[in-house]
Each structure stands twice: as structure tokens, then as C-alpha cells.
Enzyme design. Structure first.
Site, PDB file in Angstrom:
ATOM      1  N   LYS A  17      25.400  -3.609  -2.053  1.00 15.35           N
ATOM      2  CA  LYS A  17      26.864  -3.521  -2.210  1.00 15.35           C
ATOM      3  C   LYS A  17      27.513  -2.811  -1.028  1.00 15.35           C
ATOM      4  O   LYS A  17      28.714  -2.593  -1.015  1.00 15.35           O
ATOM      5  CB  LYS A  17      27.200  -2.738  -3.486  1.00 15.35           C
ATOM      6  CG  LYS A  17      26.652  -3.339  -4.749  1.00 15.35           C
ATOM      7  CD  LYS A  17      27.059  -2.432  -5.922  1.00 15.35           C
ATOM      8  CE  LYS A  17      26.429  -2.894  -7.209  1.00 15.35           C
ATOM      9  NZ  LYS A  17      26.589  -1.883  -8.257  1.00 15.35           N
ATOM     10  N   ARG A  24       0.796  -1.223   0.000  1.00 12.11           N
ATOM     11  CA  ARG A  24       0.000   0.000   0.000  1.00 12.11           C
ATOM     12  C   ARG A  24       0.828   1.272   0.000  1.00 12.11           C
ATOM     13  O   ARG A  24       0.572   2.200  -0.759  1.00 12.11           O
ATOM     14  CB  ARG A  24      -0.908   0.063   1.242  1.00 12.11           C
ATOM     15  CG  ARG A  24      -2.274  -0.475   1.049  1.00 12.11           C
ATOM     16  CD  ARG A  24      -2.761  -1.010   2.349  1.00 12.11           C
ATOM     17  NE  ARG A  24      -1.882  -2.094   2.739  1.00 12.11           N
ATOM     18  CZ  ARG A  24      -2.037  -3.353   2.334  1.00 12.11           C
ATOM     19  NH1 ARG A  24      -3.043  -3.684   1.603  1.00 12.11           N
ATOM     20  NH2 ARG A  24      -1.168  -4.298   2.690  1.00 12.11           N
ATOM     21  N   THR A  25       1.808   1.334   0.894  1.00 11.43           N
ATOM     22  CA  THR A  25       2.501   2.617   1.038  1.00 11.43           C
ATOM     23  C   THR A  25       3.220   2.979  -0.265  1.00 11.43           C
ATOM     24  O   THR A  25       3.064   4.084  -0.781  1.00 11.43           O
ATOM     25  CB  THR A  25       3.481   2.577   2.233  1.00 11.43           C
ATOM     26  OG1 THR A  25       2.743   2.181   3.381  1.00 11.43           O
ATOM     27  CG2 THR A  25       4.103   3.933   2.475  1.00 11.43           C
ATOM     28  N   HIS A  68       5.428   5.952  11.410  1.00 12.44           N
ATOM     29  CA  HIS A  68       4.905   5.781  10.049  1.00 12.44           C
ATOM     30  C   HIS A  68       3.931   6.941   9.798  1.00 12.44           C
ATOM     31  O   HIS A  68       2.715   6.760   9.779  1.00 12.44           O
ATOM     32  CB  HIS A  68       4.203   4.432   9.957  1.00 12.44           C
ATOM     33  CG  HIS A  68       3.855   3.991   8.558  1.00 12.44           C
ATOM     34  ND1 HIS A  68       3.876   4.836   7.468  1.00 12.44           N
ATOM     35  CD2 HIS A  68       3.463   2.785   8.091  1.00 12.44           C
ATOM     36  CE1 HIS A  68       3.510   4.152   6.393  1.00 12.44           C
ATOM     37  NE2 HIS A  68       3.263   2.904   6.741  1.00 12.44           N
TER      38      HIS A  68
HETATM   39  C1  NCD Z   1       2.028  -0.936   8.087  1.00  8.45           C
HETATM   40  C2  NCD Z   1       3.533  -0.788   8.218  1.00  8.45           C
HETATM   41  O1  NCD Z   1       4.263  -0.995   7.261  1.00  8.45           O
HETATM   42  O2  NCD Z   1       3.944  -0.427   9.327  1.00  8.45           O
HETATM   43  N1  NCD Z   1       1.631  -1.188   6.767  1.00  8.45           N
HETATM   44  C3  NCD Z   1       1.300  -0.112   5.994  1.00  8.45           C
HETATM   45  O3  NCD Z   1       2.127   0.685   5.665  1.00  8.45           O
HETATM   46  N2  NCD Z   1       0.010   0.067   5.686  1.00  8.45           N
HETATM   47  C4  NCD Z   1       1.424  -1.904   9.024  1.00  8.45           C
HETATM   48  C5  NCD Z   1       1.964  -3.300   9.044  1.00  8.45           C
HETATM   49  O4  NCD Z   1       2.841  -3.675   8.267  1.00  8.45           O
HETATM   50  O5  NCD Z   1       1.482  -4.057   9.885  1.00  8.45           O
END
Ligand code: NCD
Length: 304
Positions: free
Chosen positions: A80, A51-52, A129
Site C-alpha cells: 500500500k 533457509r534464512t 548478509h
Molecule cells: C543467499 C541470499 O539470500 O543471499 N541465500 C541464503 O540466505 N542462504 C544466497 C542466494 O540467494 O544465492
């Protein structure tokens, strides 16, 4: 020039403007279709993502821009032995803005210190995040109509779950927000968040283990996955992984208008039988992630 490392990098007013811009993008996408013509976004992902990374790329493409980047450390010069600092200096010559995800806490910050272009933290280890938090705030504000006067239950891996950490940081700035922290003993929220963020700011919160005990009081239930990749041994993960499973039966205890959010990916913690319940908004949340990243790219490029 500004970067985004933590949701607190934006004031409440700036966040408000960003979310309003995201809603405008949602309703009038054609107004923004050429806003980033000729601009390039680099996505530098040293850790897995669906998703991100793809929502960042979709966001830039929706704005008329282009994207370049890598989706694993193995396919970049990190394999590397190149440092993040060196990589970002080079990426600065190729792109106008960069989103970076890295397994080490603080890696995005290190990158931002050497960068000539805005850097967005797309997840740094078990730390923060912020763009997931922007997504969560937009989802809650759009569907509930407010970010204040809410009781929010965060459930699952609160120790390693960076999305939970960032969301708590962001939400304590709104009036009358209460947290119910639902986790097994071993996956409780880190001390630095309990002490320095919640207690220090007099934010009301309770910690408990049983989801059933928490559900009736909640306006928002934020489910999270047990973060397998951050465990030191497989046995502990296996013991914890199915600690919480939200089922139809448990949902009977919830308010009619409680919203269920999840940053995704889901493993077992939400039964698929719930997906059609109108309170389950985690797939809508993923869609909001595109609008808010469009708003973020526009905002950071404007400040450049
Ligand atoms: C999350 C992450 O990467 O922290 N995923 C995301 O970006 N939607 C949550 C997760 O991985 O559990």
C-alpha cells in the site's frame, strides 16, 4: 540495545563467544529450550527466502519463543506504500526482536534507526548478509577447527552475491587468510571490496576465471549462485548462469580435506553427484544456521 547490520558489528572476541554459544546449543539444546519463553521474533521479509526465514523461526521456536511476520512485500502494507521506517516502528510494539530482508541496500539500517527493538539484517539487496556469514564462520570453525591459516576460494557471482561480500569482511580479521576470487570478468568482486577491504588491509588475494586453476590450493571452496534477480536483463543472466559447474572430475583436483560450502539455494553450480562426497558440507551448513541464529537471538536480547 544493539542491532546486526554487518558482521563487523561484532568484535572478533564477541564473535568467538557467539560461535562458542552456538556450539553449546548444538550439543546441549535442552539447556536453551525455555531461554526465550514469552518472547516474540518478527520476520519481515520483502524478498524470497527459505533457509534464512525458516531457520530464524526454527531458532526462536527452539528457544521457547514465538514468531510472527510476513514473507513477501505483497502480503504486507508495503504493497500500500508504507515505508520501512513506519513498518518497523509498528513492529516494535508487537515483537521483542526483528529480522528483516529487503531488496534495497541499506533498508535494514534505515529500519534499525527507527526501531525500539534489535534489528537483524537478513539480507539487504546485493550488499550484506551477516547471519549467513555467522553460519559460514560456525561451519568452518566447527569442521576445520580454525578460522585462521586458510585459503578460501569464492566462486560464482561475486558482484551481486551478498554472502560473499559479508564473508570477506568477516574473514580478513583472522591471521593468514588468503582469498582466491573465481568469477567471470563481468561478475568480479565490486571495486569497493577489492580496494577498501582487501588492498587497504593488505589481505593477499588473486582473481581468476577458471575454477580448475584455483581448486588445488584451496582449504575452503565457497560456491555461489548467479543472482538472477539482480540482473538488468535476462540475456546476460542466461549467458552467465552455467559458467561454473562443480563436477566430480573437477573435485579430483582438490585437497582431500577441502570443504565445499554454499549458502544455498543451489541452481546448477554444484552437480548433485557431489552431494555424497564427505567434503560437501552445504546441508550441514544449513543446520549450523539454526544454532548460530539461536545464539544471535539470545545475545541480542541479553544486550537489550
Ligand atoms: C543467499 C541470499 O539470500 O543471499 N541465500 C541464503 O540466505 N542462504 C544466497 C542466494 O540467494 O544465492
Amino acid at each position: 540495545m544493539r542491532h546486526l547490520m554487518s558482521p563487523l558489528d561484532f568484535s572478533v572476541d564477541e564473535l568467538d563467544d557467539l560461535l562458542t554459544l552456538a556450539n553449546d546449543i548444538e550439543h546441549y539444546p535442552e539447556k536453551y529450550a525455555h531461554a526465550c519463553d514469552g518472547k516474540k521474533l518478527a520476520t519481515c521479509f520483502y524478498e524470497p527466502s527459505t533457509r534464512t526465514r525458516l531457520s530464524f523461526e526454527a531458532a526462536m521456536l527452539n528457544l521457547g519463543g514465538s514468531v510472527l511476520g510476513f514473507s513477501s512485500a505483497d502480503s504486507s502494507s508495503a504493497a500500500k506504500g508504507e515505508s520501512v521506517s513506519d513498518t518497523i516502528r509498528v513492529i516494535s510494539c508487537y515483537a521483542d526482536i526483528c529480522a528483516i530482508r529487503h531488496p534495497k541496500e541499506g533498508a535494514a539500517l534505515v529500519a534499525s534507526l527507527k526501531s525500539f527493538i534489535p534489528v537483524i539484517n537478513a539480507g539487504d539487496g546485493g550488499h550484506q548478509h551477516p547471519t549467513q556469514t555467522l553460519t559460514d564462520l560456525l561451519t568452518i570453525r566447527s569442521l576445520k577447527g580454525r578460522l585462521s591459516n586458510l585459503t578460501i576460494g569464492l566462486c560464482g557471482d561475486l558482484k551481486f552475491g551478498r554472502t560473499a561480500h559479508s564473508l570477506i569482511h568477516a574473514l580478513i580479521r583472522y591471521a593468514n587468510v588468503k582469498f582466491v576470487l573465481i568469477s567471470p570478468e563481468e561478475l568480479r568482486i565490486p571495486d569497493y571490496i577489492r580496494e577498501d577491504v582487501l588492498i587497504k588491509n593488505n589481505v593477499p588475494f588473486t582473481e581468476l576465471e577458471r575454477l580448475e586453476d584455483a581448486i588445488p590450493s584451496l582449504d575452503i571452496l565457497y560456491m555461489t549462485r548467479v543472482q538472477k534477480e539482480r540482473f538488468f536483463n535476462e540475456e546476460d543472466y542466461v549467458r552467465m548462469k552455467d559458467f561454473y559447474i562443480l563436477t566430480k572430475d573437477k573435485l579430483k583436483l582438490a585437497k582431500e580435506d577441502m570443504l565445499i560450502l554454499h549458502p544455498l539455494p543451489r541452481v546448477n553450480e554444484i552437480s548433485v553427484e557431489i552431494d555424497d562426497d564427505p567434503r560437501a558440507v552445504y546441508f550441514k551448513q544449513a543446520q549450523y544456521g539454526v544454532y548460530v541464529r539461536m545464539a544471535l537471538i539470545l545475545t541480542l536480547l541479553k544486550w537489550r
